[in-house]
Design a protein around this motif. Structure first.
Motif, PDB file in Angstrom:
ATOM      1  N   ILE A   1      -3.103   3.343 -22.784  1.00  0.00           N
ATOM      2  CA  ILE A   1      -2.569   3.109 -21.506  1.00  0.00           C
ATOM      3  C   ILE A   1      -1.555   2.277 -21.256  1.00  0.00           C
ATOM      4  O   ILE A   1      -1.669   1.285 -21.687  1.00  0.00           O
ATOM      5  N   GLY A   2      -0.596   2.508 -20.558  1.00  0.00           N
ATOM      6  CA  GLY A   2       0.628   1.791 -20.063  1.00  0.00           C
ATOM      7  C   GLY A   2       0.709   1.937 -18.638  1.00  0.00           C
ATOM      8  O   GLY A   2       0.633   2.877 -17.959  1.00  0.00           O
ATOM      9  N   HIS A   3       1.023   0.819 -18.212  1.00  0.00           N
ATOM     10  CA  HIS A   3       1.147   0.573 -16.536  1.00  0.00           C
ATOM     11  C   HIS A   3       2.048  -0.452 -16.209  1.00  0.00           C
ATOM     12  O   HIS A   3       2.495  -1.510 -16.768  1.00  0.00           O
ATOM     13  N   ILE A   4       2.723  -0.253 -14.943  1.00  0.00           N
ATOM     14  CA  ILE A   4       3.499  -1.321 -14.335  1.00  0.00           C
ATOM     15  C   ILE A   4       3.522  -1.134 -12.844  1.00  0.00           C
ATOM     16  O   ILE A   4       3.470   0.181 -12.462  1.00  0.00           O
ATOM     17  N   GLY A   5       2.875  -1.940 -12.006  1.00  0.00           N
ATOM     18  CA  GLY A   5       2.717  -2.024 -10.848  1.00  0.00           C
ATOM     19  C   GLY A   5       1.220  -1.913 -10.417  1.00  0.00           C
ATOM     20  O   GLY A   5       0.292  -2.336 -10.999  1.00  0.00           O
ATOM     21  N   ASP A   6       0.877  -1.093  -9.220  1.00  0.00           N
ATOM     22  CA  ASP A   6      -0.498  -1.116  -8.770  1.00  0.00           C
ATOM     23  C   ASP A   6      -1.248   0.370  -8.745  1.00  0.00           C
ATOM     24  O   ASP A   6      -2.321   0.366  -8.009  1.00  0.00           O
TER      25      ASP A   6
ATOM     26  N   VAL B   1      11.866  -5.245 -18.076  1.00  0.00           N
ATOM     27  CA  VAL B   1      10.456  -5.063 -17.416  1.00  0.00           C
ATOM     28  C   VAL B   1       9.372  -5.138 -18.477  1.00  0.00           C
ATOM     29  O   VAL B   1       9.643  -4.790 -19.678  1.00  0.00           O
ATOM     30  N   GLU B   2       8.359  -5.985 -18.120  1.00  0.00           N
ATOM     31  CA  GLU B   2       7.092  -5.932 -19.255  1.00  0.00           C
ATOM     32  C   GLU B   2       6.216  -4.620 -18.884  1.00  0.00           C
ATOM     33  O   GLU B   2       5.497  -4.541 -17.836  1.00  0.00           O
ATOM     34  N   VAL B   3       5.959  -4.111 -19.772  1.00  0.00           N
ATOM     35  CA  VAL B   3       4.872  -2.973 -19.817  1.00  0.00           C
ATOM     36  C   VAL B   3       3.553  -3.573 -20.331  1.00  0.00           C
ATOM     37  O   VAL B   3       3.296  -3.961 -21.567  1.00  0.00           O
ATOM     38  N   ASP B   4       2.209  -3.227 -19.633  1.00  0.00           N
ATOM     39  CA  ASP B   4       1.084  -3.771 -20.050  1.00  0.00           C
ATOM     40  C   ASP B   4       0.696  -2.502 -20.712  1.00  0.00           C
ATOM     41  O   ASP B   4       0.359  -1.305 -20.214  1.00  0.00           O
ATOM     42  N   VAL B   5       0.125  -2.601 -21.866  1.00  0.00           N
ATOM     43  CA  VAL B   5      -0.522  -1.509 -22.742  1.00  0.00           C
ATOM     44  C   VAL B   5      -1.575  -1.863 -23.502  1.00  0.00           C
ATOM     45  O   VAL B   5      -2.026  -2.990 -23.911  1.00  0.00           O
ATOM     46  N   GLN B   6      -2.604  -0.987 -23.384  1.00  0.00           N
ATOM     47  CA  GLN B   6      -3.855  -1.243 -23.926  1.00  0.00           C
ATOM     48  C   GLN B   6      -4.321   0.022 -24.400  1.00  0.00           C
ATOM     49  O   GLN B   6      -4.031   1.099 -24.513  1.00  0.00           O
ATOM     50  N   THR B   7      -5.487  -0.123 -25.422  1.00  0.00           N
ATOM     51  CA  THR B   7      -6.102   1.150 -25.940  1.00  0.00           C
ATOM     52  C   THR B   7      -7.992   0.836 -25.720  1.00  0.00           C
ATOM     53  O   THR B   7      -8.316  -0.091 -25.533  1.00  0.00           O
ATOM     54  N   LEU B   8      -8.322   2.154 -25.667  1.00  0.00           N
ATOM     55  CA  LEU B   8      -9.742   2.133 -25.612  1.00  0.00           C
ATOM     56  C   LEU B   8     -10.363   3.584 -26.171  1.00  0.00           C
ATOM     57  O   LEU B   8      -9.471   4.453 -26.331  1.00  0.00           O
ATOM     58  N   THR B   9     -11.822   3.645 -26.528  1.00  0.00           N
ATOM     59  CA  THR B   9     -12.235   4.766 -27.133  1.00  0.00           C
ATOM     60  C   THR B   9     -13.111   5.181 -25.857  1.00  0.00           C
ATOM     61  O   THR B   9     -14.047   4.572 -25.491  1.00  0.00           O
ATOM     62  N   LEU B  10     -12.860   6.455 -25.447  1.00  0.00           N
ATOM     63  CA  LEU B  10     -13.725   7.289 -24.845  1.00  0.00           C
ATOM     64  C   LEU B  10     -15.191   7.848 -25.264  1.00  0.00           C
ATOM     65  O   LEU B  10     -15.049   8.277 -26.510  1.00  0.00           O
ATOM     66  N   ALA B  11     -16.406   7.401 -24.892  1.00  0.00           N
ATOM     67  CA  ALA B  11     -17.541   7.864 -25.143  1.00  0.00           C
ATOM     68  C   ALA B  11     -17.705   9.281 -24.574  1.00  0.00           C
ATOM     69  O   ALA B  11     -16.888   9.795 -23.537  1.00  0.00           O
ATOM     70  N   GLU B  12     -18.712  10.000 -25.213  1.00  0.00           N
ATOM     71  CA  GLU B  12     -18.693  11.491 -24.819  1.00  0.00           C
ATOM     72  C   GLU B  12     -19.070  11.276 -23.314  1.00  0.00           C
ATOM     73  O   GLU B  12     -20.030  10.485 -22.719  1.00  0.00           O
TER      74      GLU B  12
END
Length: 249
Positions: A117-122, A176-187
């Protein structure tokens, strides 16, 4: 990956400055983006369109390789959002009518059940399970900074007169700075991307009830979220993207 993508102008605005896109590459990578534009004289419409086009073009080329890793995906989504920033800033700096235009972005890149996931803003990303909703992104807003510093409560923030002031956006500055994170989706997990036209009008609890309903498909859930925001007033453009692993259905 099954997806749903809906947008509505709302009941107040004269144009829809939100843009969204969902696509699947030949290698199975799924991409999604929601952008909420801002700026006078339809500049927000231009900003969000430019940002989505730059994001789509960048990742459709760079993420199409076989065997893309999560680390590569993190780098690519950051590059795509920075490319979007360049595209919007360039037009804004060369055209007086687009001065200071900008847009939020929340975007995802799915490698199997790994989500970047990458995001900037609201504009926001949520993970929704059968009994829980989790906001994954942190709003880049003045009011959120006030909440974090303890100057206002979360309840006060919801009605603060400056709650729409963005502290970080795409296209308003050269860097601009980009917030990036990762996650694993469960079933069974569903990922919700939305503009603040949804999150400002519909509570987390109501979103959870609607999206976790096992009797509705994704398209129906997305449409019902739009209708809930409209029923609550529809003060802004409303955009909803839902994504779920096909294996969960």
């Amino acid at each position: 990956m099954i997806t749903a993508n809906r947008s509505d102008i709302g009941r107040v605005r004269s144009i829809n400055e939100d843009r969204s896109w969902v696509g699947q590459l030949d290698n199975g990578i799924t991409l999604a983006i929601v952008a909420d534009g801002m700026g006078g004289h339809q500049a927000g419409d231009v900003a969000s369109q430019l940002a989505v086009e730059a994001f789509r073009e960048t990742l459709s080329e760079s993420a199409s390789k076989e065997g893309l890793t999560v680390d590569e995906g993190k780098m690519l989504i950051r590059q795509a959002i920075l490319r979007a920033n360049d595209a919007v800033y360039d037009i804004a700096s060369r055209n007086e009518q687009y001065h200071n235009m900008g847009t939020t972005i929340v975007a995802t890149l799915h490698v199997n059940r790994e989500v970047i996931i990458g995001h900037i803003g609201d504009s926001r990303a949520y993970r929704i399970t059968q009994n829980r909703i989790e906001q994954l992104t942190e709003d880049h807003t003045l009011v959120n900074e006030l909440v974090k510093s303890g100057q206002v409560t979360a309840e006060e923030a919801a009605h603060h007169p400056r709650r729409n002031v963005i502290t970080r956006a795409v296209g308003t500055d050269a860097e601009v700075e980009v917030d990036v994170q990762t996650l694993t989706l469960a079933e069974g997990d569903i990922l919700l991307l939305c503009s603040d036209g949804l999150s400002n009008m519909v509570s987390d609890e109501v979103m959870l009830l609607m999206v976790s309903n096992p009797d509705s498909d994704l398209d129906t859930k997305a449409e019902r979220l739009i209708q809930l925001a409209l029923h609550a007033g529809g003060d802004d453009n409303i955009t909803v993207v839902l994504l779920q692993d096909e294996a969960a259905n």
